[in-house]
Motif scaffolding. Structure first.
Motif, PDB file in Angstrom:
ATOM      1  N   ALA A  86      55.394 -66.003  19.090  1.00 30.45           N
ATOM      2  CA  ALA A  86      56.537 -66.086  19.996  1.00 30.45           C
ATOM      3  C   ALA A  86      57.379 -67.318  19.673  1.00 30.45           C
ATOM      4  CB  ALA A  86      56.050 -66.142  21.438  1.00 30.45           C
ATOM      5  N   PRO A  87      58.708 -67.258  19.877  1.00 33.58           N
ATOM      6  CA  PRO A  87      59.560 -68.417  19.583  1.00 33.58           C
ATOM      7  C   PRO A  87      59.121 -69.697  20.284  1.00 33.58           C
ATOM      8  CG  PRO A  87      60.907 -66.466  19.927  1.00 33.58           C
ATOM      9  CD  PRO A  87      59.495 -66.075  20.275  1.00 33.58           C
ATOM     10  N   VAL A  88      58.609 -69.568  21.517  1.00 34.27           N
ATOM     11  CA  VAL A  88      58.211 -70.760  22.256  1.00 34.27           C
ATOM     12  C   VAL A  88      57.009 -71.446  21.613  1.00 34.27           C
ATOM     13  CG1 VAL A  88      56.570 -69.679  23.859  1.00 34.27           C
ATOM     14  CG2 VAL A  88      57.919 -71.646  24.609  1.00 34.27           C
ATOM     15  N   SER A  89      56.259 -70.724  20.768  1.00 35.32           N
ATOM     16  CA  SER A  89      55.078 -71.299  20.125  1.00 35.32           C
ATOM     17  C   SER A  89      55.407 -72.113  18.883  1.00 35.32           C
ATOM     18  CB  SER A  89      54.101 -70.179  19.726  1.00 35.32           C
ATOM     19  OG  SER A  89      53.701 -69.428  20.834  1.00 35.32           O
TER      20      SER A  89
ATOM     21  N   MET B 136      67.072 -76.639  29.165  1.00 36.48           N
ATOM     22  CA  MET B 136      66.634 -75.675  28.151  1.00 36.48           C
ATOM     23  C   MET B 136      66.711 -74.261  28.716  1.00 36.48           C
ATOM     24  SD  MET B 136      63.275 -77.613  26.632  1.00 36.48           S
ATOM     25  CE  MET B 136      63.051 -76.377  25.369  1.00 36.48           C
ATOM     26  N   SER B 137      67.177 -73.297  27.929  1.00 32.78           N
ATOM     27  CA  SER B 137      67.206 -71.913  28.379  1.00 32.78           C
ATOM     28  C   SER B 137      65.812 -71.332  28.368  1.00 32.78           C
ATOM     29  CB  SER B 137      68.115 -71.084  27.466  1.00 32.78           C
ATOM     30  OG  SER B 137      67.648 -71.136  26.145  1.00 32.78           O
ATOM     31  N   ALA B 138      65.551 -70.427  29.268  1.00 31.02           N
ATOM     32  CA  ALA B 138      64.189 -69.923  29.459  1.00 31.02           C
ATOM     33  C   ALA B 138      63.882 -68.777  28.514  1.00 31.02           C
ATOM     34  CB  ALA B 138      64.014 -69.463  30.898  1.00 31.02           C
ATOM     35  N   PRO B 139      62.726 -68.805  27.861  1.00 33.54           N
ATOM     36  CA  PRO B 139      62.286 -67.656  27.076  1.00 33.54           C
ATOM     37  C   PRO B 139      61.741 -66.591  28.018  1.00 33.54           C
ATOM     38  CG  PRO B 139      60.604 -69.333  27.047  1.00 33.54           C
ATOM     39  CD  PRO B 139      61.759 -69.901  27.821  1.00 33.54           C
ATOM     40  N   GLU B 140      61.477 -65.413  27.483  1.00 37.69           N
ATOM     41  CA  GLU B 140      60.992 -64.309  28.318  1.00 37.69           C
ATOM     42  C   GLU B 140      59.488 -64.396  28.522  1.00 37.69           C
ATOM     43  OE1 GLU B 140      62.336 -60.694  26.633  1.00 37.69           O
ATOM     44  OE2 GLU B 140      64.440 -61.182  26.868  1.00 37.69           O
ATOM     45  N   ILE B 141      59.050 -65.469  29.135  1.00 34.22           N
ATOM     46  CA  ILE B 141      57.642 -65.632  29.490  1.00 34.22           C
ATOM     47  C   ILE B 141      57.576 -66.352  30.820  1.00 34.22           C
ATOM     48  CG2 ILE B 141      56.629 -65.633  27.180  1.00 34.22           C
ATOM     49  CD1 ILE B 141      56.857 -68.584  27.097  1.00 34.22           C
ATOM     50  N   ALA B 142      56.468 -66.169  31.509  1.00 34.04           N
ATOM     51  CA  ALA B 142      56.326 -66.765  32.839  1.00 34.04           C
ATOM     52  C   ALA B 142      55.429 -67.989  32.767  1.00 34.04           C
ATOM     53  CB  ALA B 142      55.739 -65.736  33.797  1.00 34.04           C
ATOM     54  N   PRO B 143      55.556 -68.917  33.746  1.00 36.45           N
ATOM     55  CA  PRO B 143      54.779 -70.156  33.722  1.00 36.45           C
ATOM     56  C   PRO B 143      53.410 -69.985  34.355  1.00 36.45           C
ATOM     57  CG  PRO B 143      56.215 -70.145  35.612  1.00 36.45           C
ATOM     58  CD  PRO B 143      56.473 -68.858  34.886  1.00 36.45           C
ATOM     59  N   PRO B 144      52.519 -70.960  34.133  1.00 35.61           N
ATOM     60  CA  PRO B 144      51.289 -70.998  34.933  1.00 35.61           C
ATOM     61  C   PRO B 144      51.677 -71.211  36.396  1.00 35.61           C
ATOM     62  CG  PRO B 144      51.195 -72.520  33.075  1.00 35.61           C
ATOM     63  CD  PRO B 144      52.607 -72.057  33.202  1.00 35.61           C
TER      64      PRO B 144
ATOM     65  N   ALA C  90      51.969 -60.254   9.957  1.00 42.05           N
ATOM     66  CA  ALA C  90      51.699 -60.232  11.397  1.00 42.05           C
ATOM     67  C   ALA C  90      52.926 -60.691  12.187  1.00 42.05           C
ATOM     68  CB  ALA C  90      50.495 -61.116  11.719  1.00 42.05           C
ATOM     69  N   TYR C  91      53.609 -61.714  11.690  1.00 41.52           N
ATOM     70  CA  TYR C  91      54.804 -62.203  12.385  1.00 41.52           C
ATOM     71  C   TYR C  91      55.916 -61.158  12.376  1.00 41.52           C
ATOM     72  CZ  TYR C  91      59.137 -64.642  13.297  1.00 41.52           C
ATOM     73  OH  TYR C  91      60.354 -64.985  13.810  1.00 41.52           O
ATOM     74  N   LEU C  92      56.151 -60.527  11.221  1.00 36.72           N
ATOM     75  CA  LEU C  92      57.221 -59.528  11.121  1.00 36.72           C
ATOM     76  C   LEU C  92      56.934 -58.318  12.002  1.00 36.72           C
ATOM     77  CD1 LEU C  92      58.044 -59.628   7.296  1.00 36.72           C
ATOM     78  CD2 LEU C  92      59.304 -60.693   9.177  1.00 36.72           C
ATOM     79  N   LEU C  93      55.657 -57.926  12.105  1.00 41.54           N
ATOM     80  CA  LEU C  93      55.305 -56.809  12.975  1.00 41.54           C
ATOM     81  C   LEU C  93      55.543 -57.162  14.442  1.00 41.54           C
ATOM     82  CD1 LEU C  93      52.076 -55.526  11.211  1.00 41.54           C
ATOM     83  CD2 LEU C  93      54.225 -54.289  11.471  1.00 41.54           C
TER      84      LEU C  93
END
Length: 723
Positions: free
Chosen positions: A147-150, A1-9, A252-255
């Motif tokens: 976020a897309p990952v959510s 899977m390609s990585a989203p722009e977020i960091a892991p725990p 809220a999502y569009l903003l």
């Protein structure tokens, strides 16, 4: 899977979490109350897993405080080049600080998803919450729900797990994390089931303003929320399907996804009345969005008249209001606005120094015709006409070999003769005065309504008492919409990037046009329910309404799964659908609880006392209580409640644990909800409307305001469908 722009725990957290998950099947410690269950799954986890999640919450809260403190400590004294930039930057920082508040009653995260394969270098576990929270290294402790990952948290299922191995929902008690509930989406031994925590959140008593639904958004709702910013969506939603919340969460999502674009063009939420706007006012701030403007339909459409000095002090018959709200009025107004444009009857002579320049009638007429054909707004055409004259003279000067430039062209437009020509051929128009003439002068209306409205319809449109002036005329709300239309013909209306319009089914075609102009260069989210239309001009077709709005290509989505109204209540109210909206599907309720429901018949002498007793019974339970009645019953019920010592509020006033009862006239309850509803005399609610069909729709609205229970008290016979 390609990585989203977020960091892991970090790795230690991941190891601890895995150890906690392995202990998932441990028994509940002795000496504690047995946990609630969903199917055969315990909601309360073993103490080590619960402790891990509580520690993560504490860590996230500490990180949010640090993020807020870092923002508050920013020094911008040497950053801005001038005071204007400094003020803008300071405002942005203040907004950022406000968005980082750890709001009481709004847990930082409500869910977690564990992926089967994860993302390279950043992990396979994400906590889903109302806003993004990261630690000092920039690693995410909570991921924004937008976020897309959510997205898999809302959309993953047993049939399409979206690479999610486990979805975890969290339960809170007084702000403290107290339980969780797991779904193992790729485990074939675990069957699909409803969520007890989801049910508990939906059925949680309502006190105060409307809450956000980020923890309970359903897949069909999430699809609408994440619709592309370039698409206009119309949501036909039965009572309790969450259409209002869907519209607000889409903002809220569009903003989140298009903040720069919408920050430049603006967003606008439009509701039916101030009570409704007050009720929904805290939803967007709870999601970290505090810059969205909210307004009523009347506030927007009455502005042009009020700024012209007109006052709303007139009344309107249903027949007259229906005609004035008809889309045909737009053409009548267009004809009237442009009726003053005239072809020139003599040439124009412009003196410049010792030279005189002559423009013949034929050329001047061509200027007028070209501007009319191009469809300019009236004032734009009026401003362009002298420029055409100036350019014509500039061309003549150049042909003589004289030096000419744009400065000379602008000077010509200010020439006295040119101004006189423009005023005679394209005179200024005052929108309010123009509408005043249409409504006051039969001959003027007949001239411009010929072939559009019949003579009988024109008589209905005209005022009984002609208005003598804008300030002295008795304008009604529907008249103000006509002034708004005329104003838009004279000059272009400002447009926002996105507009959310709720309770849209009650708008006239002319009101749709007015709101469509406010998002002419943007998109919209239109929310409503055809079965709840209670105006004489109520919408009967969303496709037709979208044409009036100027968005004929809008997608119409229908929501029928109810989350708010109990099964028995929605089934009872749906008996009215064959009469009020035969084309709609009957709404269903996904709630396990059937709700409290009773219909009580009393004599006329006993009615008030029976209503008071029903209110007492409802107040014995937790949550808000709405006593809904027709307008003419409000005084008697007010007296009865006071005599019984029951304090109550008016619609729009905030409830509290001490005052939970609201006495609400039926026309003001649309869009609102109460845990318990006591409905007084349904026959009176129906009779208060101008026709039986509208009355039954008003009754349908009143019946479906209940979240946990409904008691109907009556002395007069119920409508046949409800007997």
């Amino acid at each position: 899977m390609s990585a989203p722009e977020i960091a892991p725990p970090d790795d230690d957290d991941r190891a601890t979490a895995q150890q906690s998950d392995e202990g998932r099947s441990e028994p509940t410690p002795s000496g504690t109350a047995p946990p609630p269950v969903a199917g055969d799954r315990a909601l309360t986890p073993p103490t080590d897993a619960l402790s891990h999640e509580q520690k993560h919450l504490a860590r996230a809260r500490a990180a949010l405080r640090a993020m807020r403190q870092d923002t508050e400590s920013l020094n911008i004294s040497d950053v801005a080049t001038n005071w204007v930039n400094a003020a803008v930057l300071a405002r942005d920082i203040d907004a950022r600080v406000a968005s980082l508040a750890d709001l009481p009653g709004s847990p930082l995260f409500f869910g977690r998803i564990d992926f089967l394969h994860g993302y390279a270098d950043i992990g396979d576990r994400f906590y889903i919450g109302r806003r993004h929270v990261h630690d000092t290294d920039g690693d995410p402790l909570v991921v924004d729900w937008r976020a897309p990952v959510s997205r898999p948290f809302y959309s993953a299922s047993k049939t399409d797990p979206m690479d999610v191995s486990m979805r975890r929902r969290f339960g809170y008690t007084n702000g403290d994390l107290s339980a969780y509930e797991d779904e193992h989406l790729t485990d074939p031994s675990e069957s699909a089931h409803s969520s007890a925590l989801l049910q508990a959140e939906i059925e949680r008593p309502r006190v105060g303003p409307m809450r956000d639904i980020v923890a309970t958004i359903q897949p069909e709702q999430d699809t609408i929320v994440r619709t592309d910013v370039d698409d206009t969506v119309c949501v036909q939603g039965a009572p309790g399907t969450g259409k209002t919340a869907v519209g607000l969460h889409r903002v809220a999502y569009l903003l989140y996804a298009h903040r720069k674009r919408l920050a430049r063009t603006g967003t606008l939420v439009v509701g039916p009345n101030d009570s409704f706007l007050h009720y929904i006012a805290q939803v967007l701030p709870s999601l970290g969005e505090s810059e969205v403007r909210q307004a009523t339909v009347d506030e927007l459409t009455h502005h042009a008249l009020l700024t012209s000095g007109g006052k709303l002090k007139g009344t309107e018959s249903a027949a007259s209001a229906k005609l004035k709200g008809d889309a045909r009025m737009a053409e009548v107004l267009r004809r009237a606005v442009y009726s003053g444009v005239r072809k020139p009857e003599e040439p124009l002579v412009v003196s410049r120094g010792i030279r005189r320049w002559r423009i013949p009638v034929e050329e001047l007429s061509r200027f007028v015709d070209e501007l009319l054909e191009r469809g300019f707004h009236y004032n734009a055409g009026r401003e362009a006409l002298p420029l055409r004259v100036g350019h014509a003279i500039l061309t003549r000067v150049e042909k003589t070999g004289e030096t000419a430039d744009s400065t000379m062209e602008r000077t010509v437009t200010r020439n006295v003769a040119v101004k006189a020509f423009v005023n005679s051929c394209w005179p200024a128009v005052d929108p309010a005065k123009l509408v005043l003439r249409l409504l006051s002068e039969p001959a003027f209306l007949a001239e411009h309504a010929d072939g559009i409205f019949t003579a009988e319809e024109q008589k209905e449109i005209l005022w009984e008492t002609p208005g003598r002036g804008v300030r002295s005329a008795k304008w009604s709300g529907v008249d103000a919409v006509l002034v708004d239309e005329a104003t838009s013909l004279v000059a272009r209306s400002a447009s926002v990037g996105h507009l959310v319009l709720d309770e849209a089914q009650d708008l006239s075609a002319m009101e749709y046009r007015a709101l469509g102009r406010r998002c002419a260069t943007g998109t919209a989210t239109i929310l409503g329910d055809l079965a709840q239309g209670t105006t004489p001009w109520a919408t009967t077709s969303w496709e037709e309404a979208m044409r009036h709005l100027g968005k004929p290509g809008a997608v119409v989505e229908e929501l029928t799964d109810g989350f708010r109204v109990p099964r028995e209540v929605i089934a009872y109210a749906s008996r009215l659908l064959p009469q009020i909206a035969p084309t709609l599907k009957e709404a269903t309720s996904i709630r396990d609880a059937a709700g409290r429901f009773a219909v009580r018949e009393r004599s006329a002498d006993e009615l008030d006392a029976a209503v008071v007793e029903a209110c007492r019974e409802a107040l014995a339970h937790e949550g808000t209580v709405g006593l809904i009645a027709s307008d003419d019953r409000i005084p008697a019920l007010t007296t009865a409640l006071r005599a019984a010592g029951l304090t109550h509020l008016a619609p729009g006033e905030d409830t509290s644990p001490q005052t939970r009862l609201t006495l609400a006239p039926a026309p003001l309850t649309k869009g609102l909800e109460y845990d318990y509803v006591v409905l007084d005399e349904p026959a009176a609610v129906v009779a208060a409307e101008p026709d039986p069909s509208t009355g039954l729709r008003r009754l349908y609205v009143a019946l479906t305001r209940a979240v946990s229970g409904l008691t109907v008290v009556h002395s007069a016979p119920l409508p046949e469908a409800l007997r």
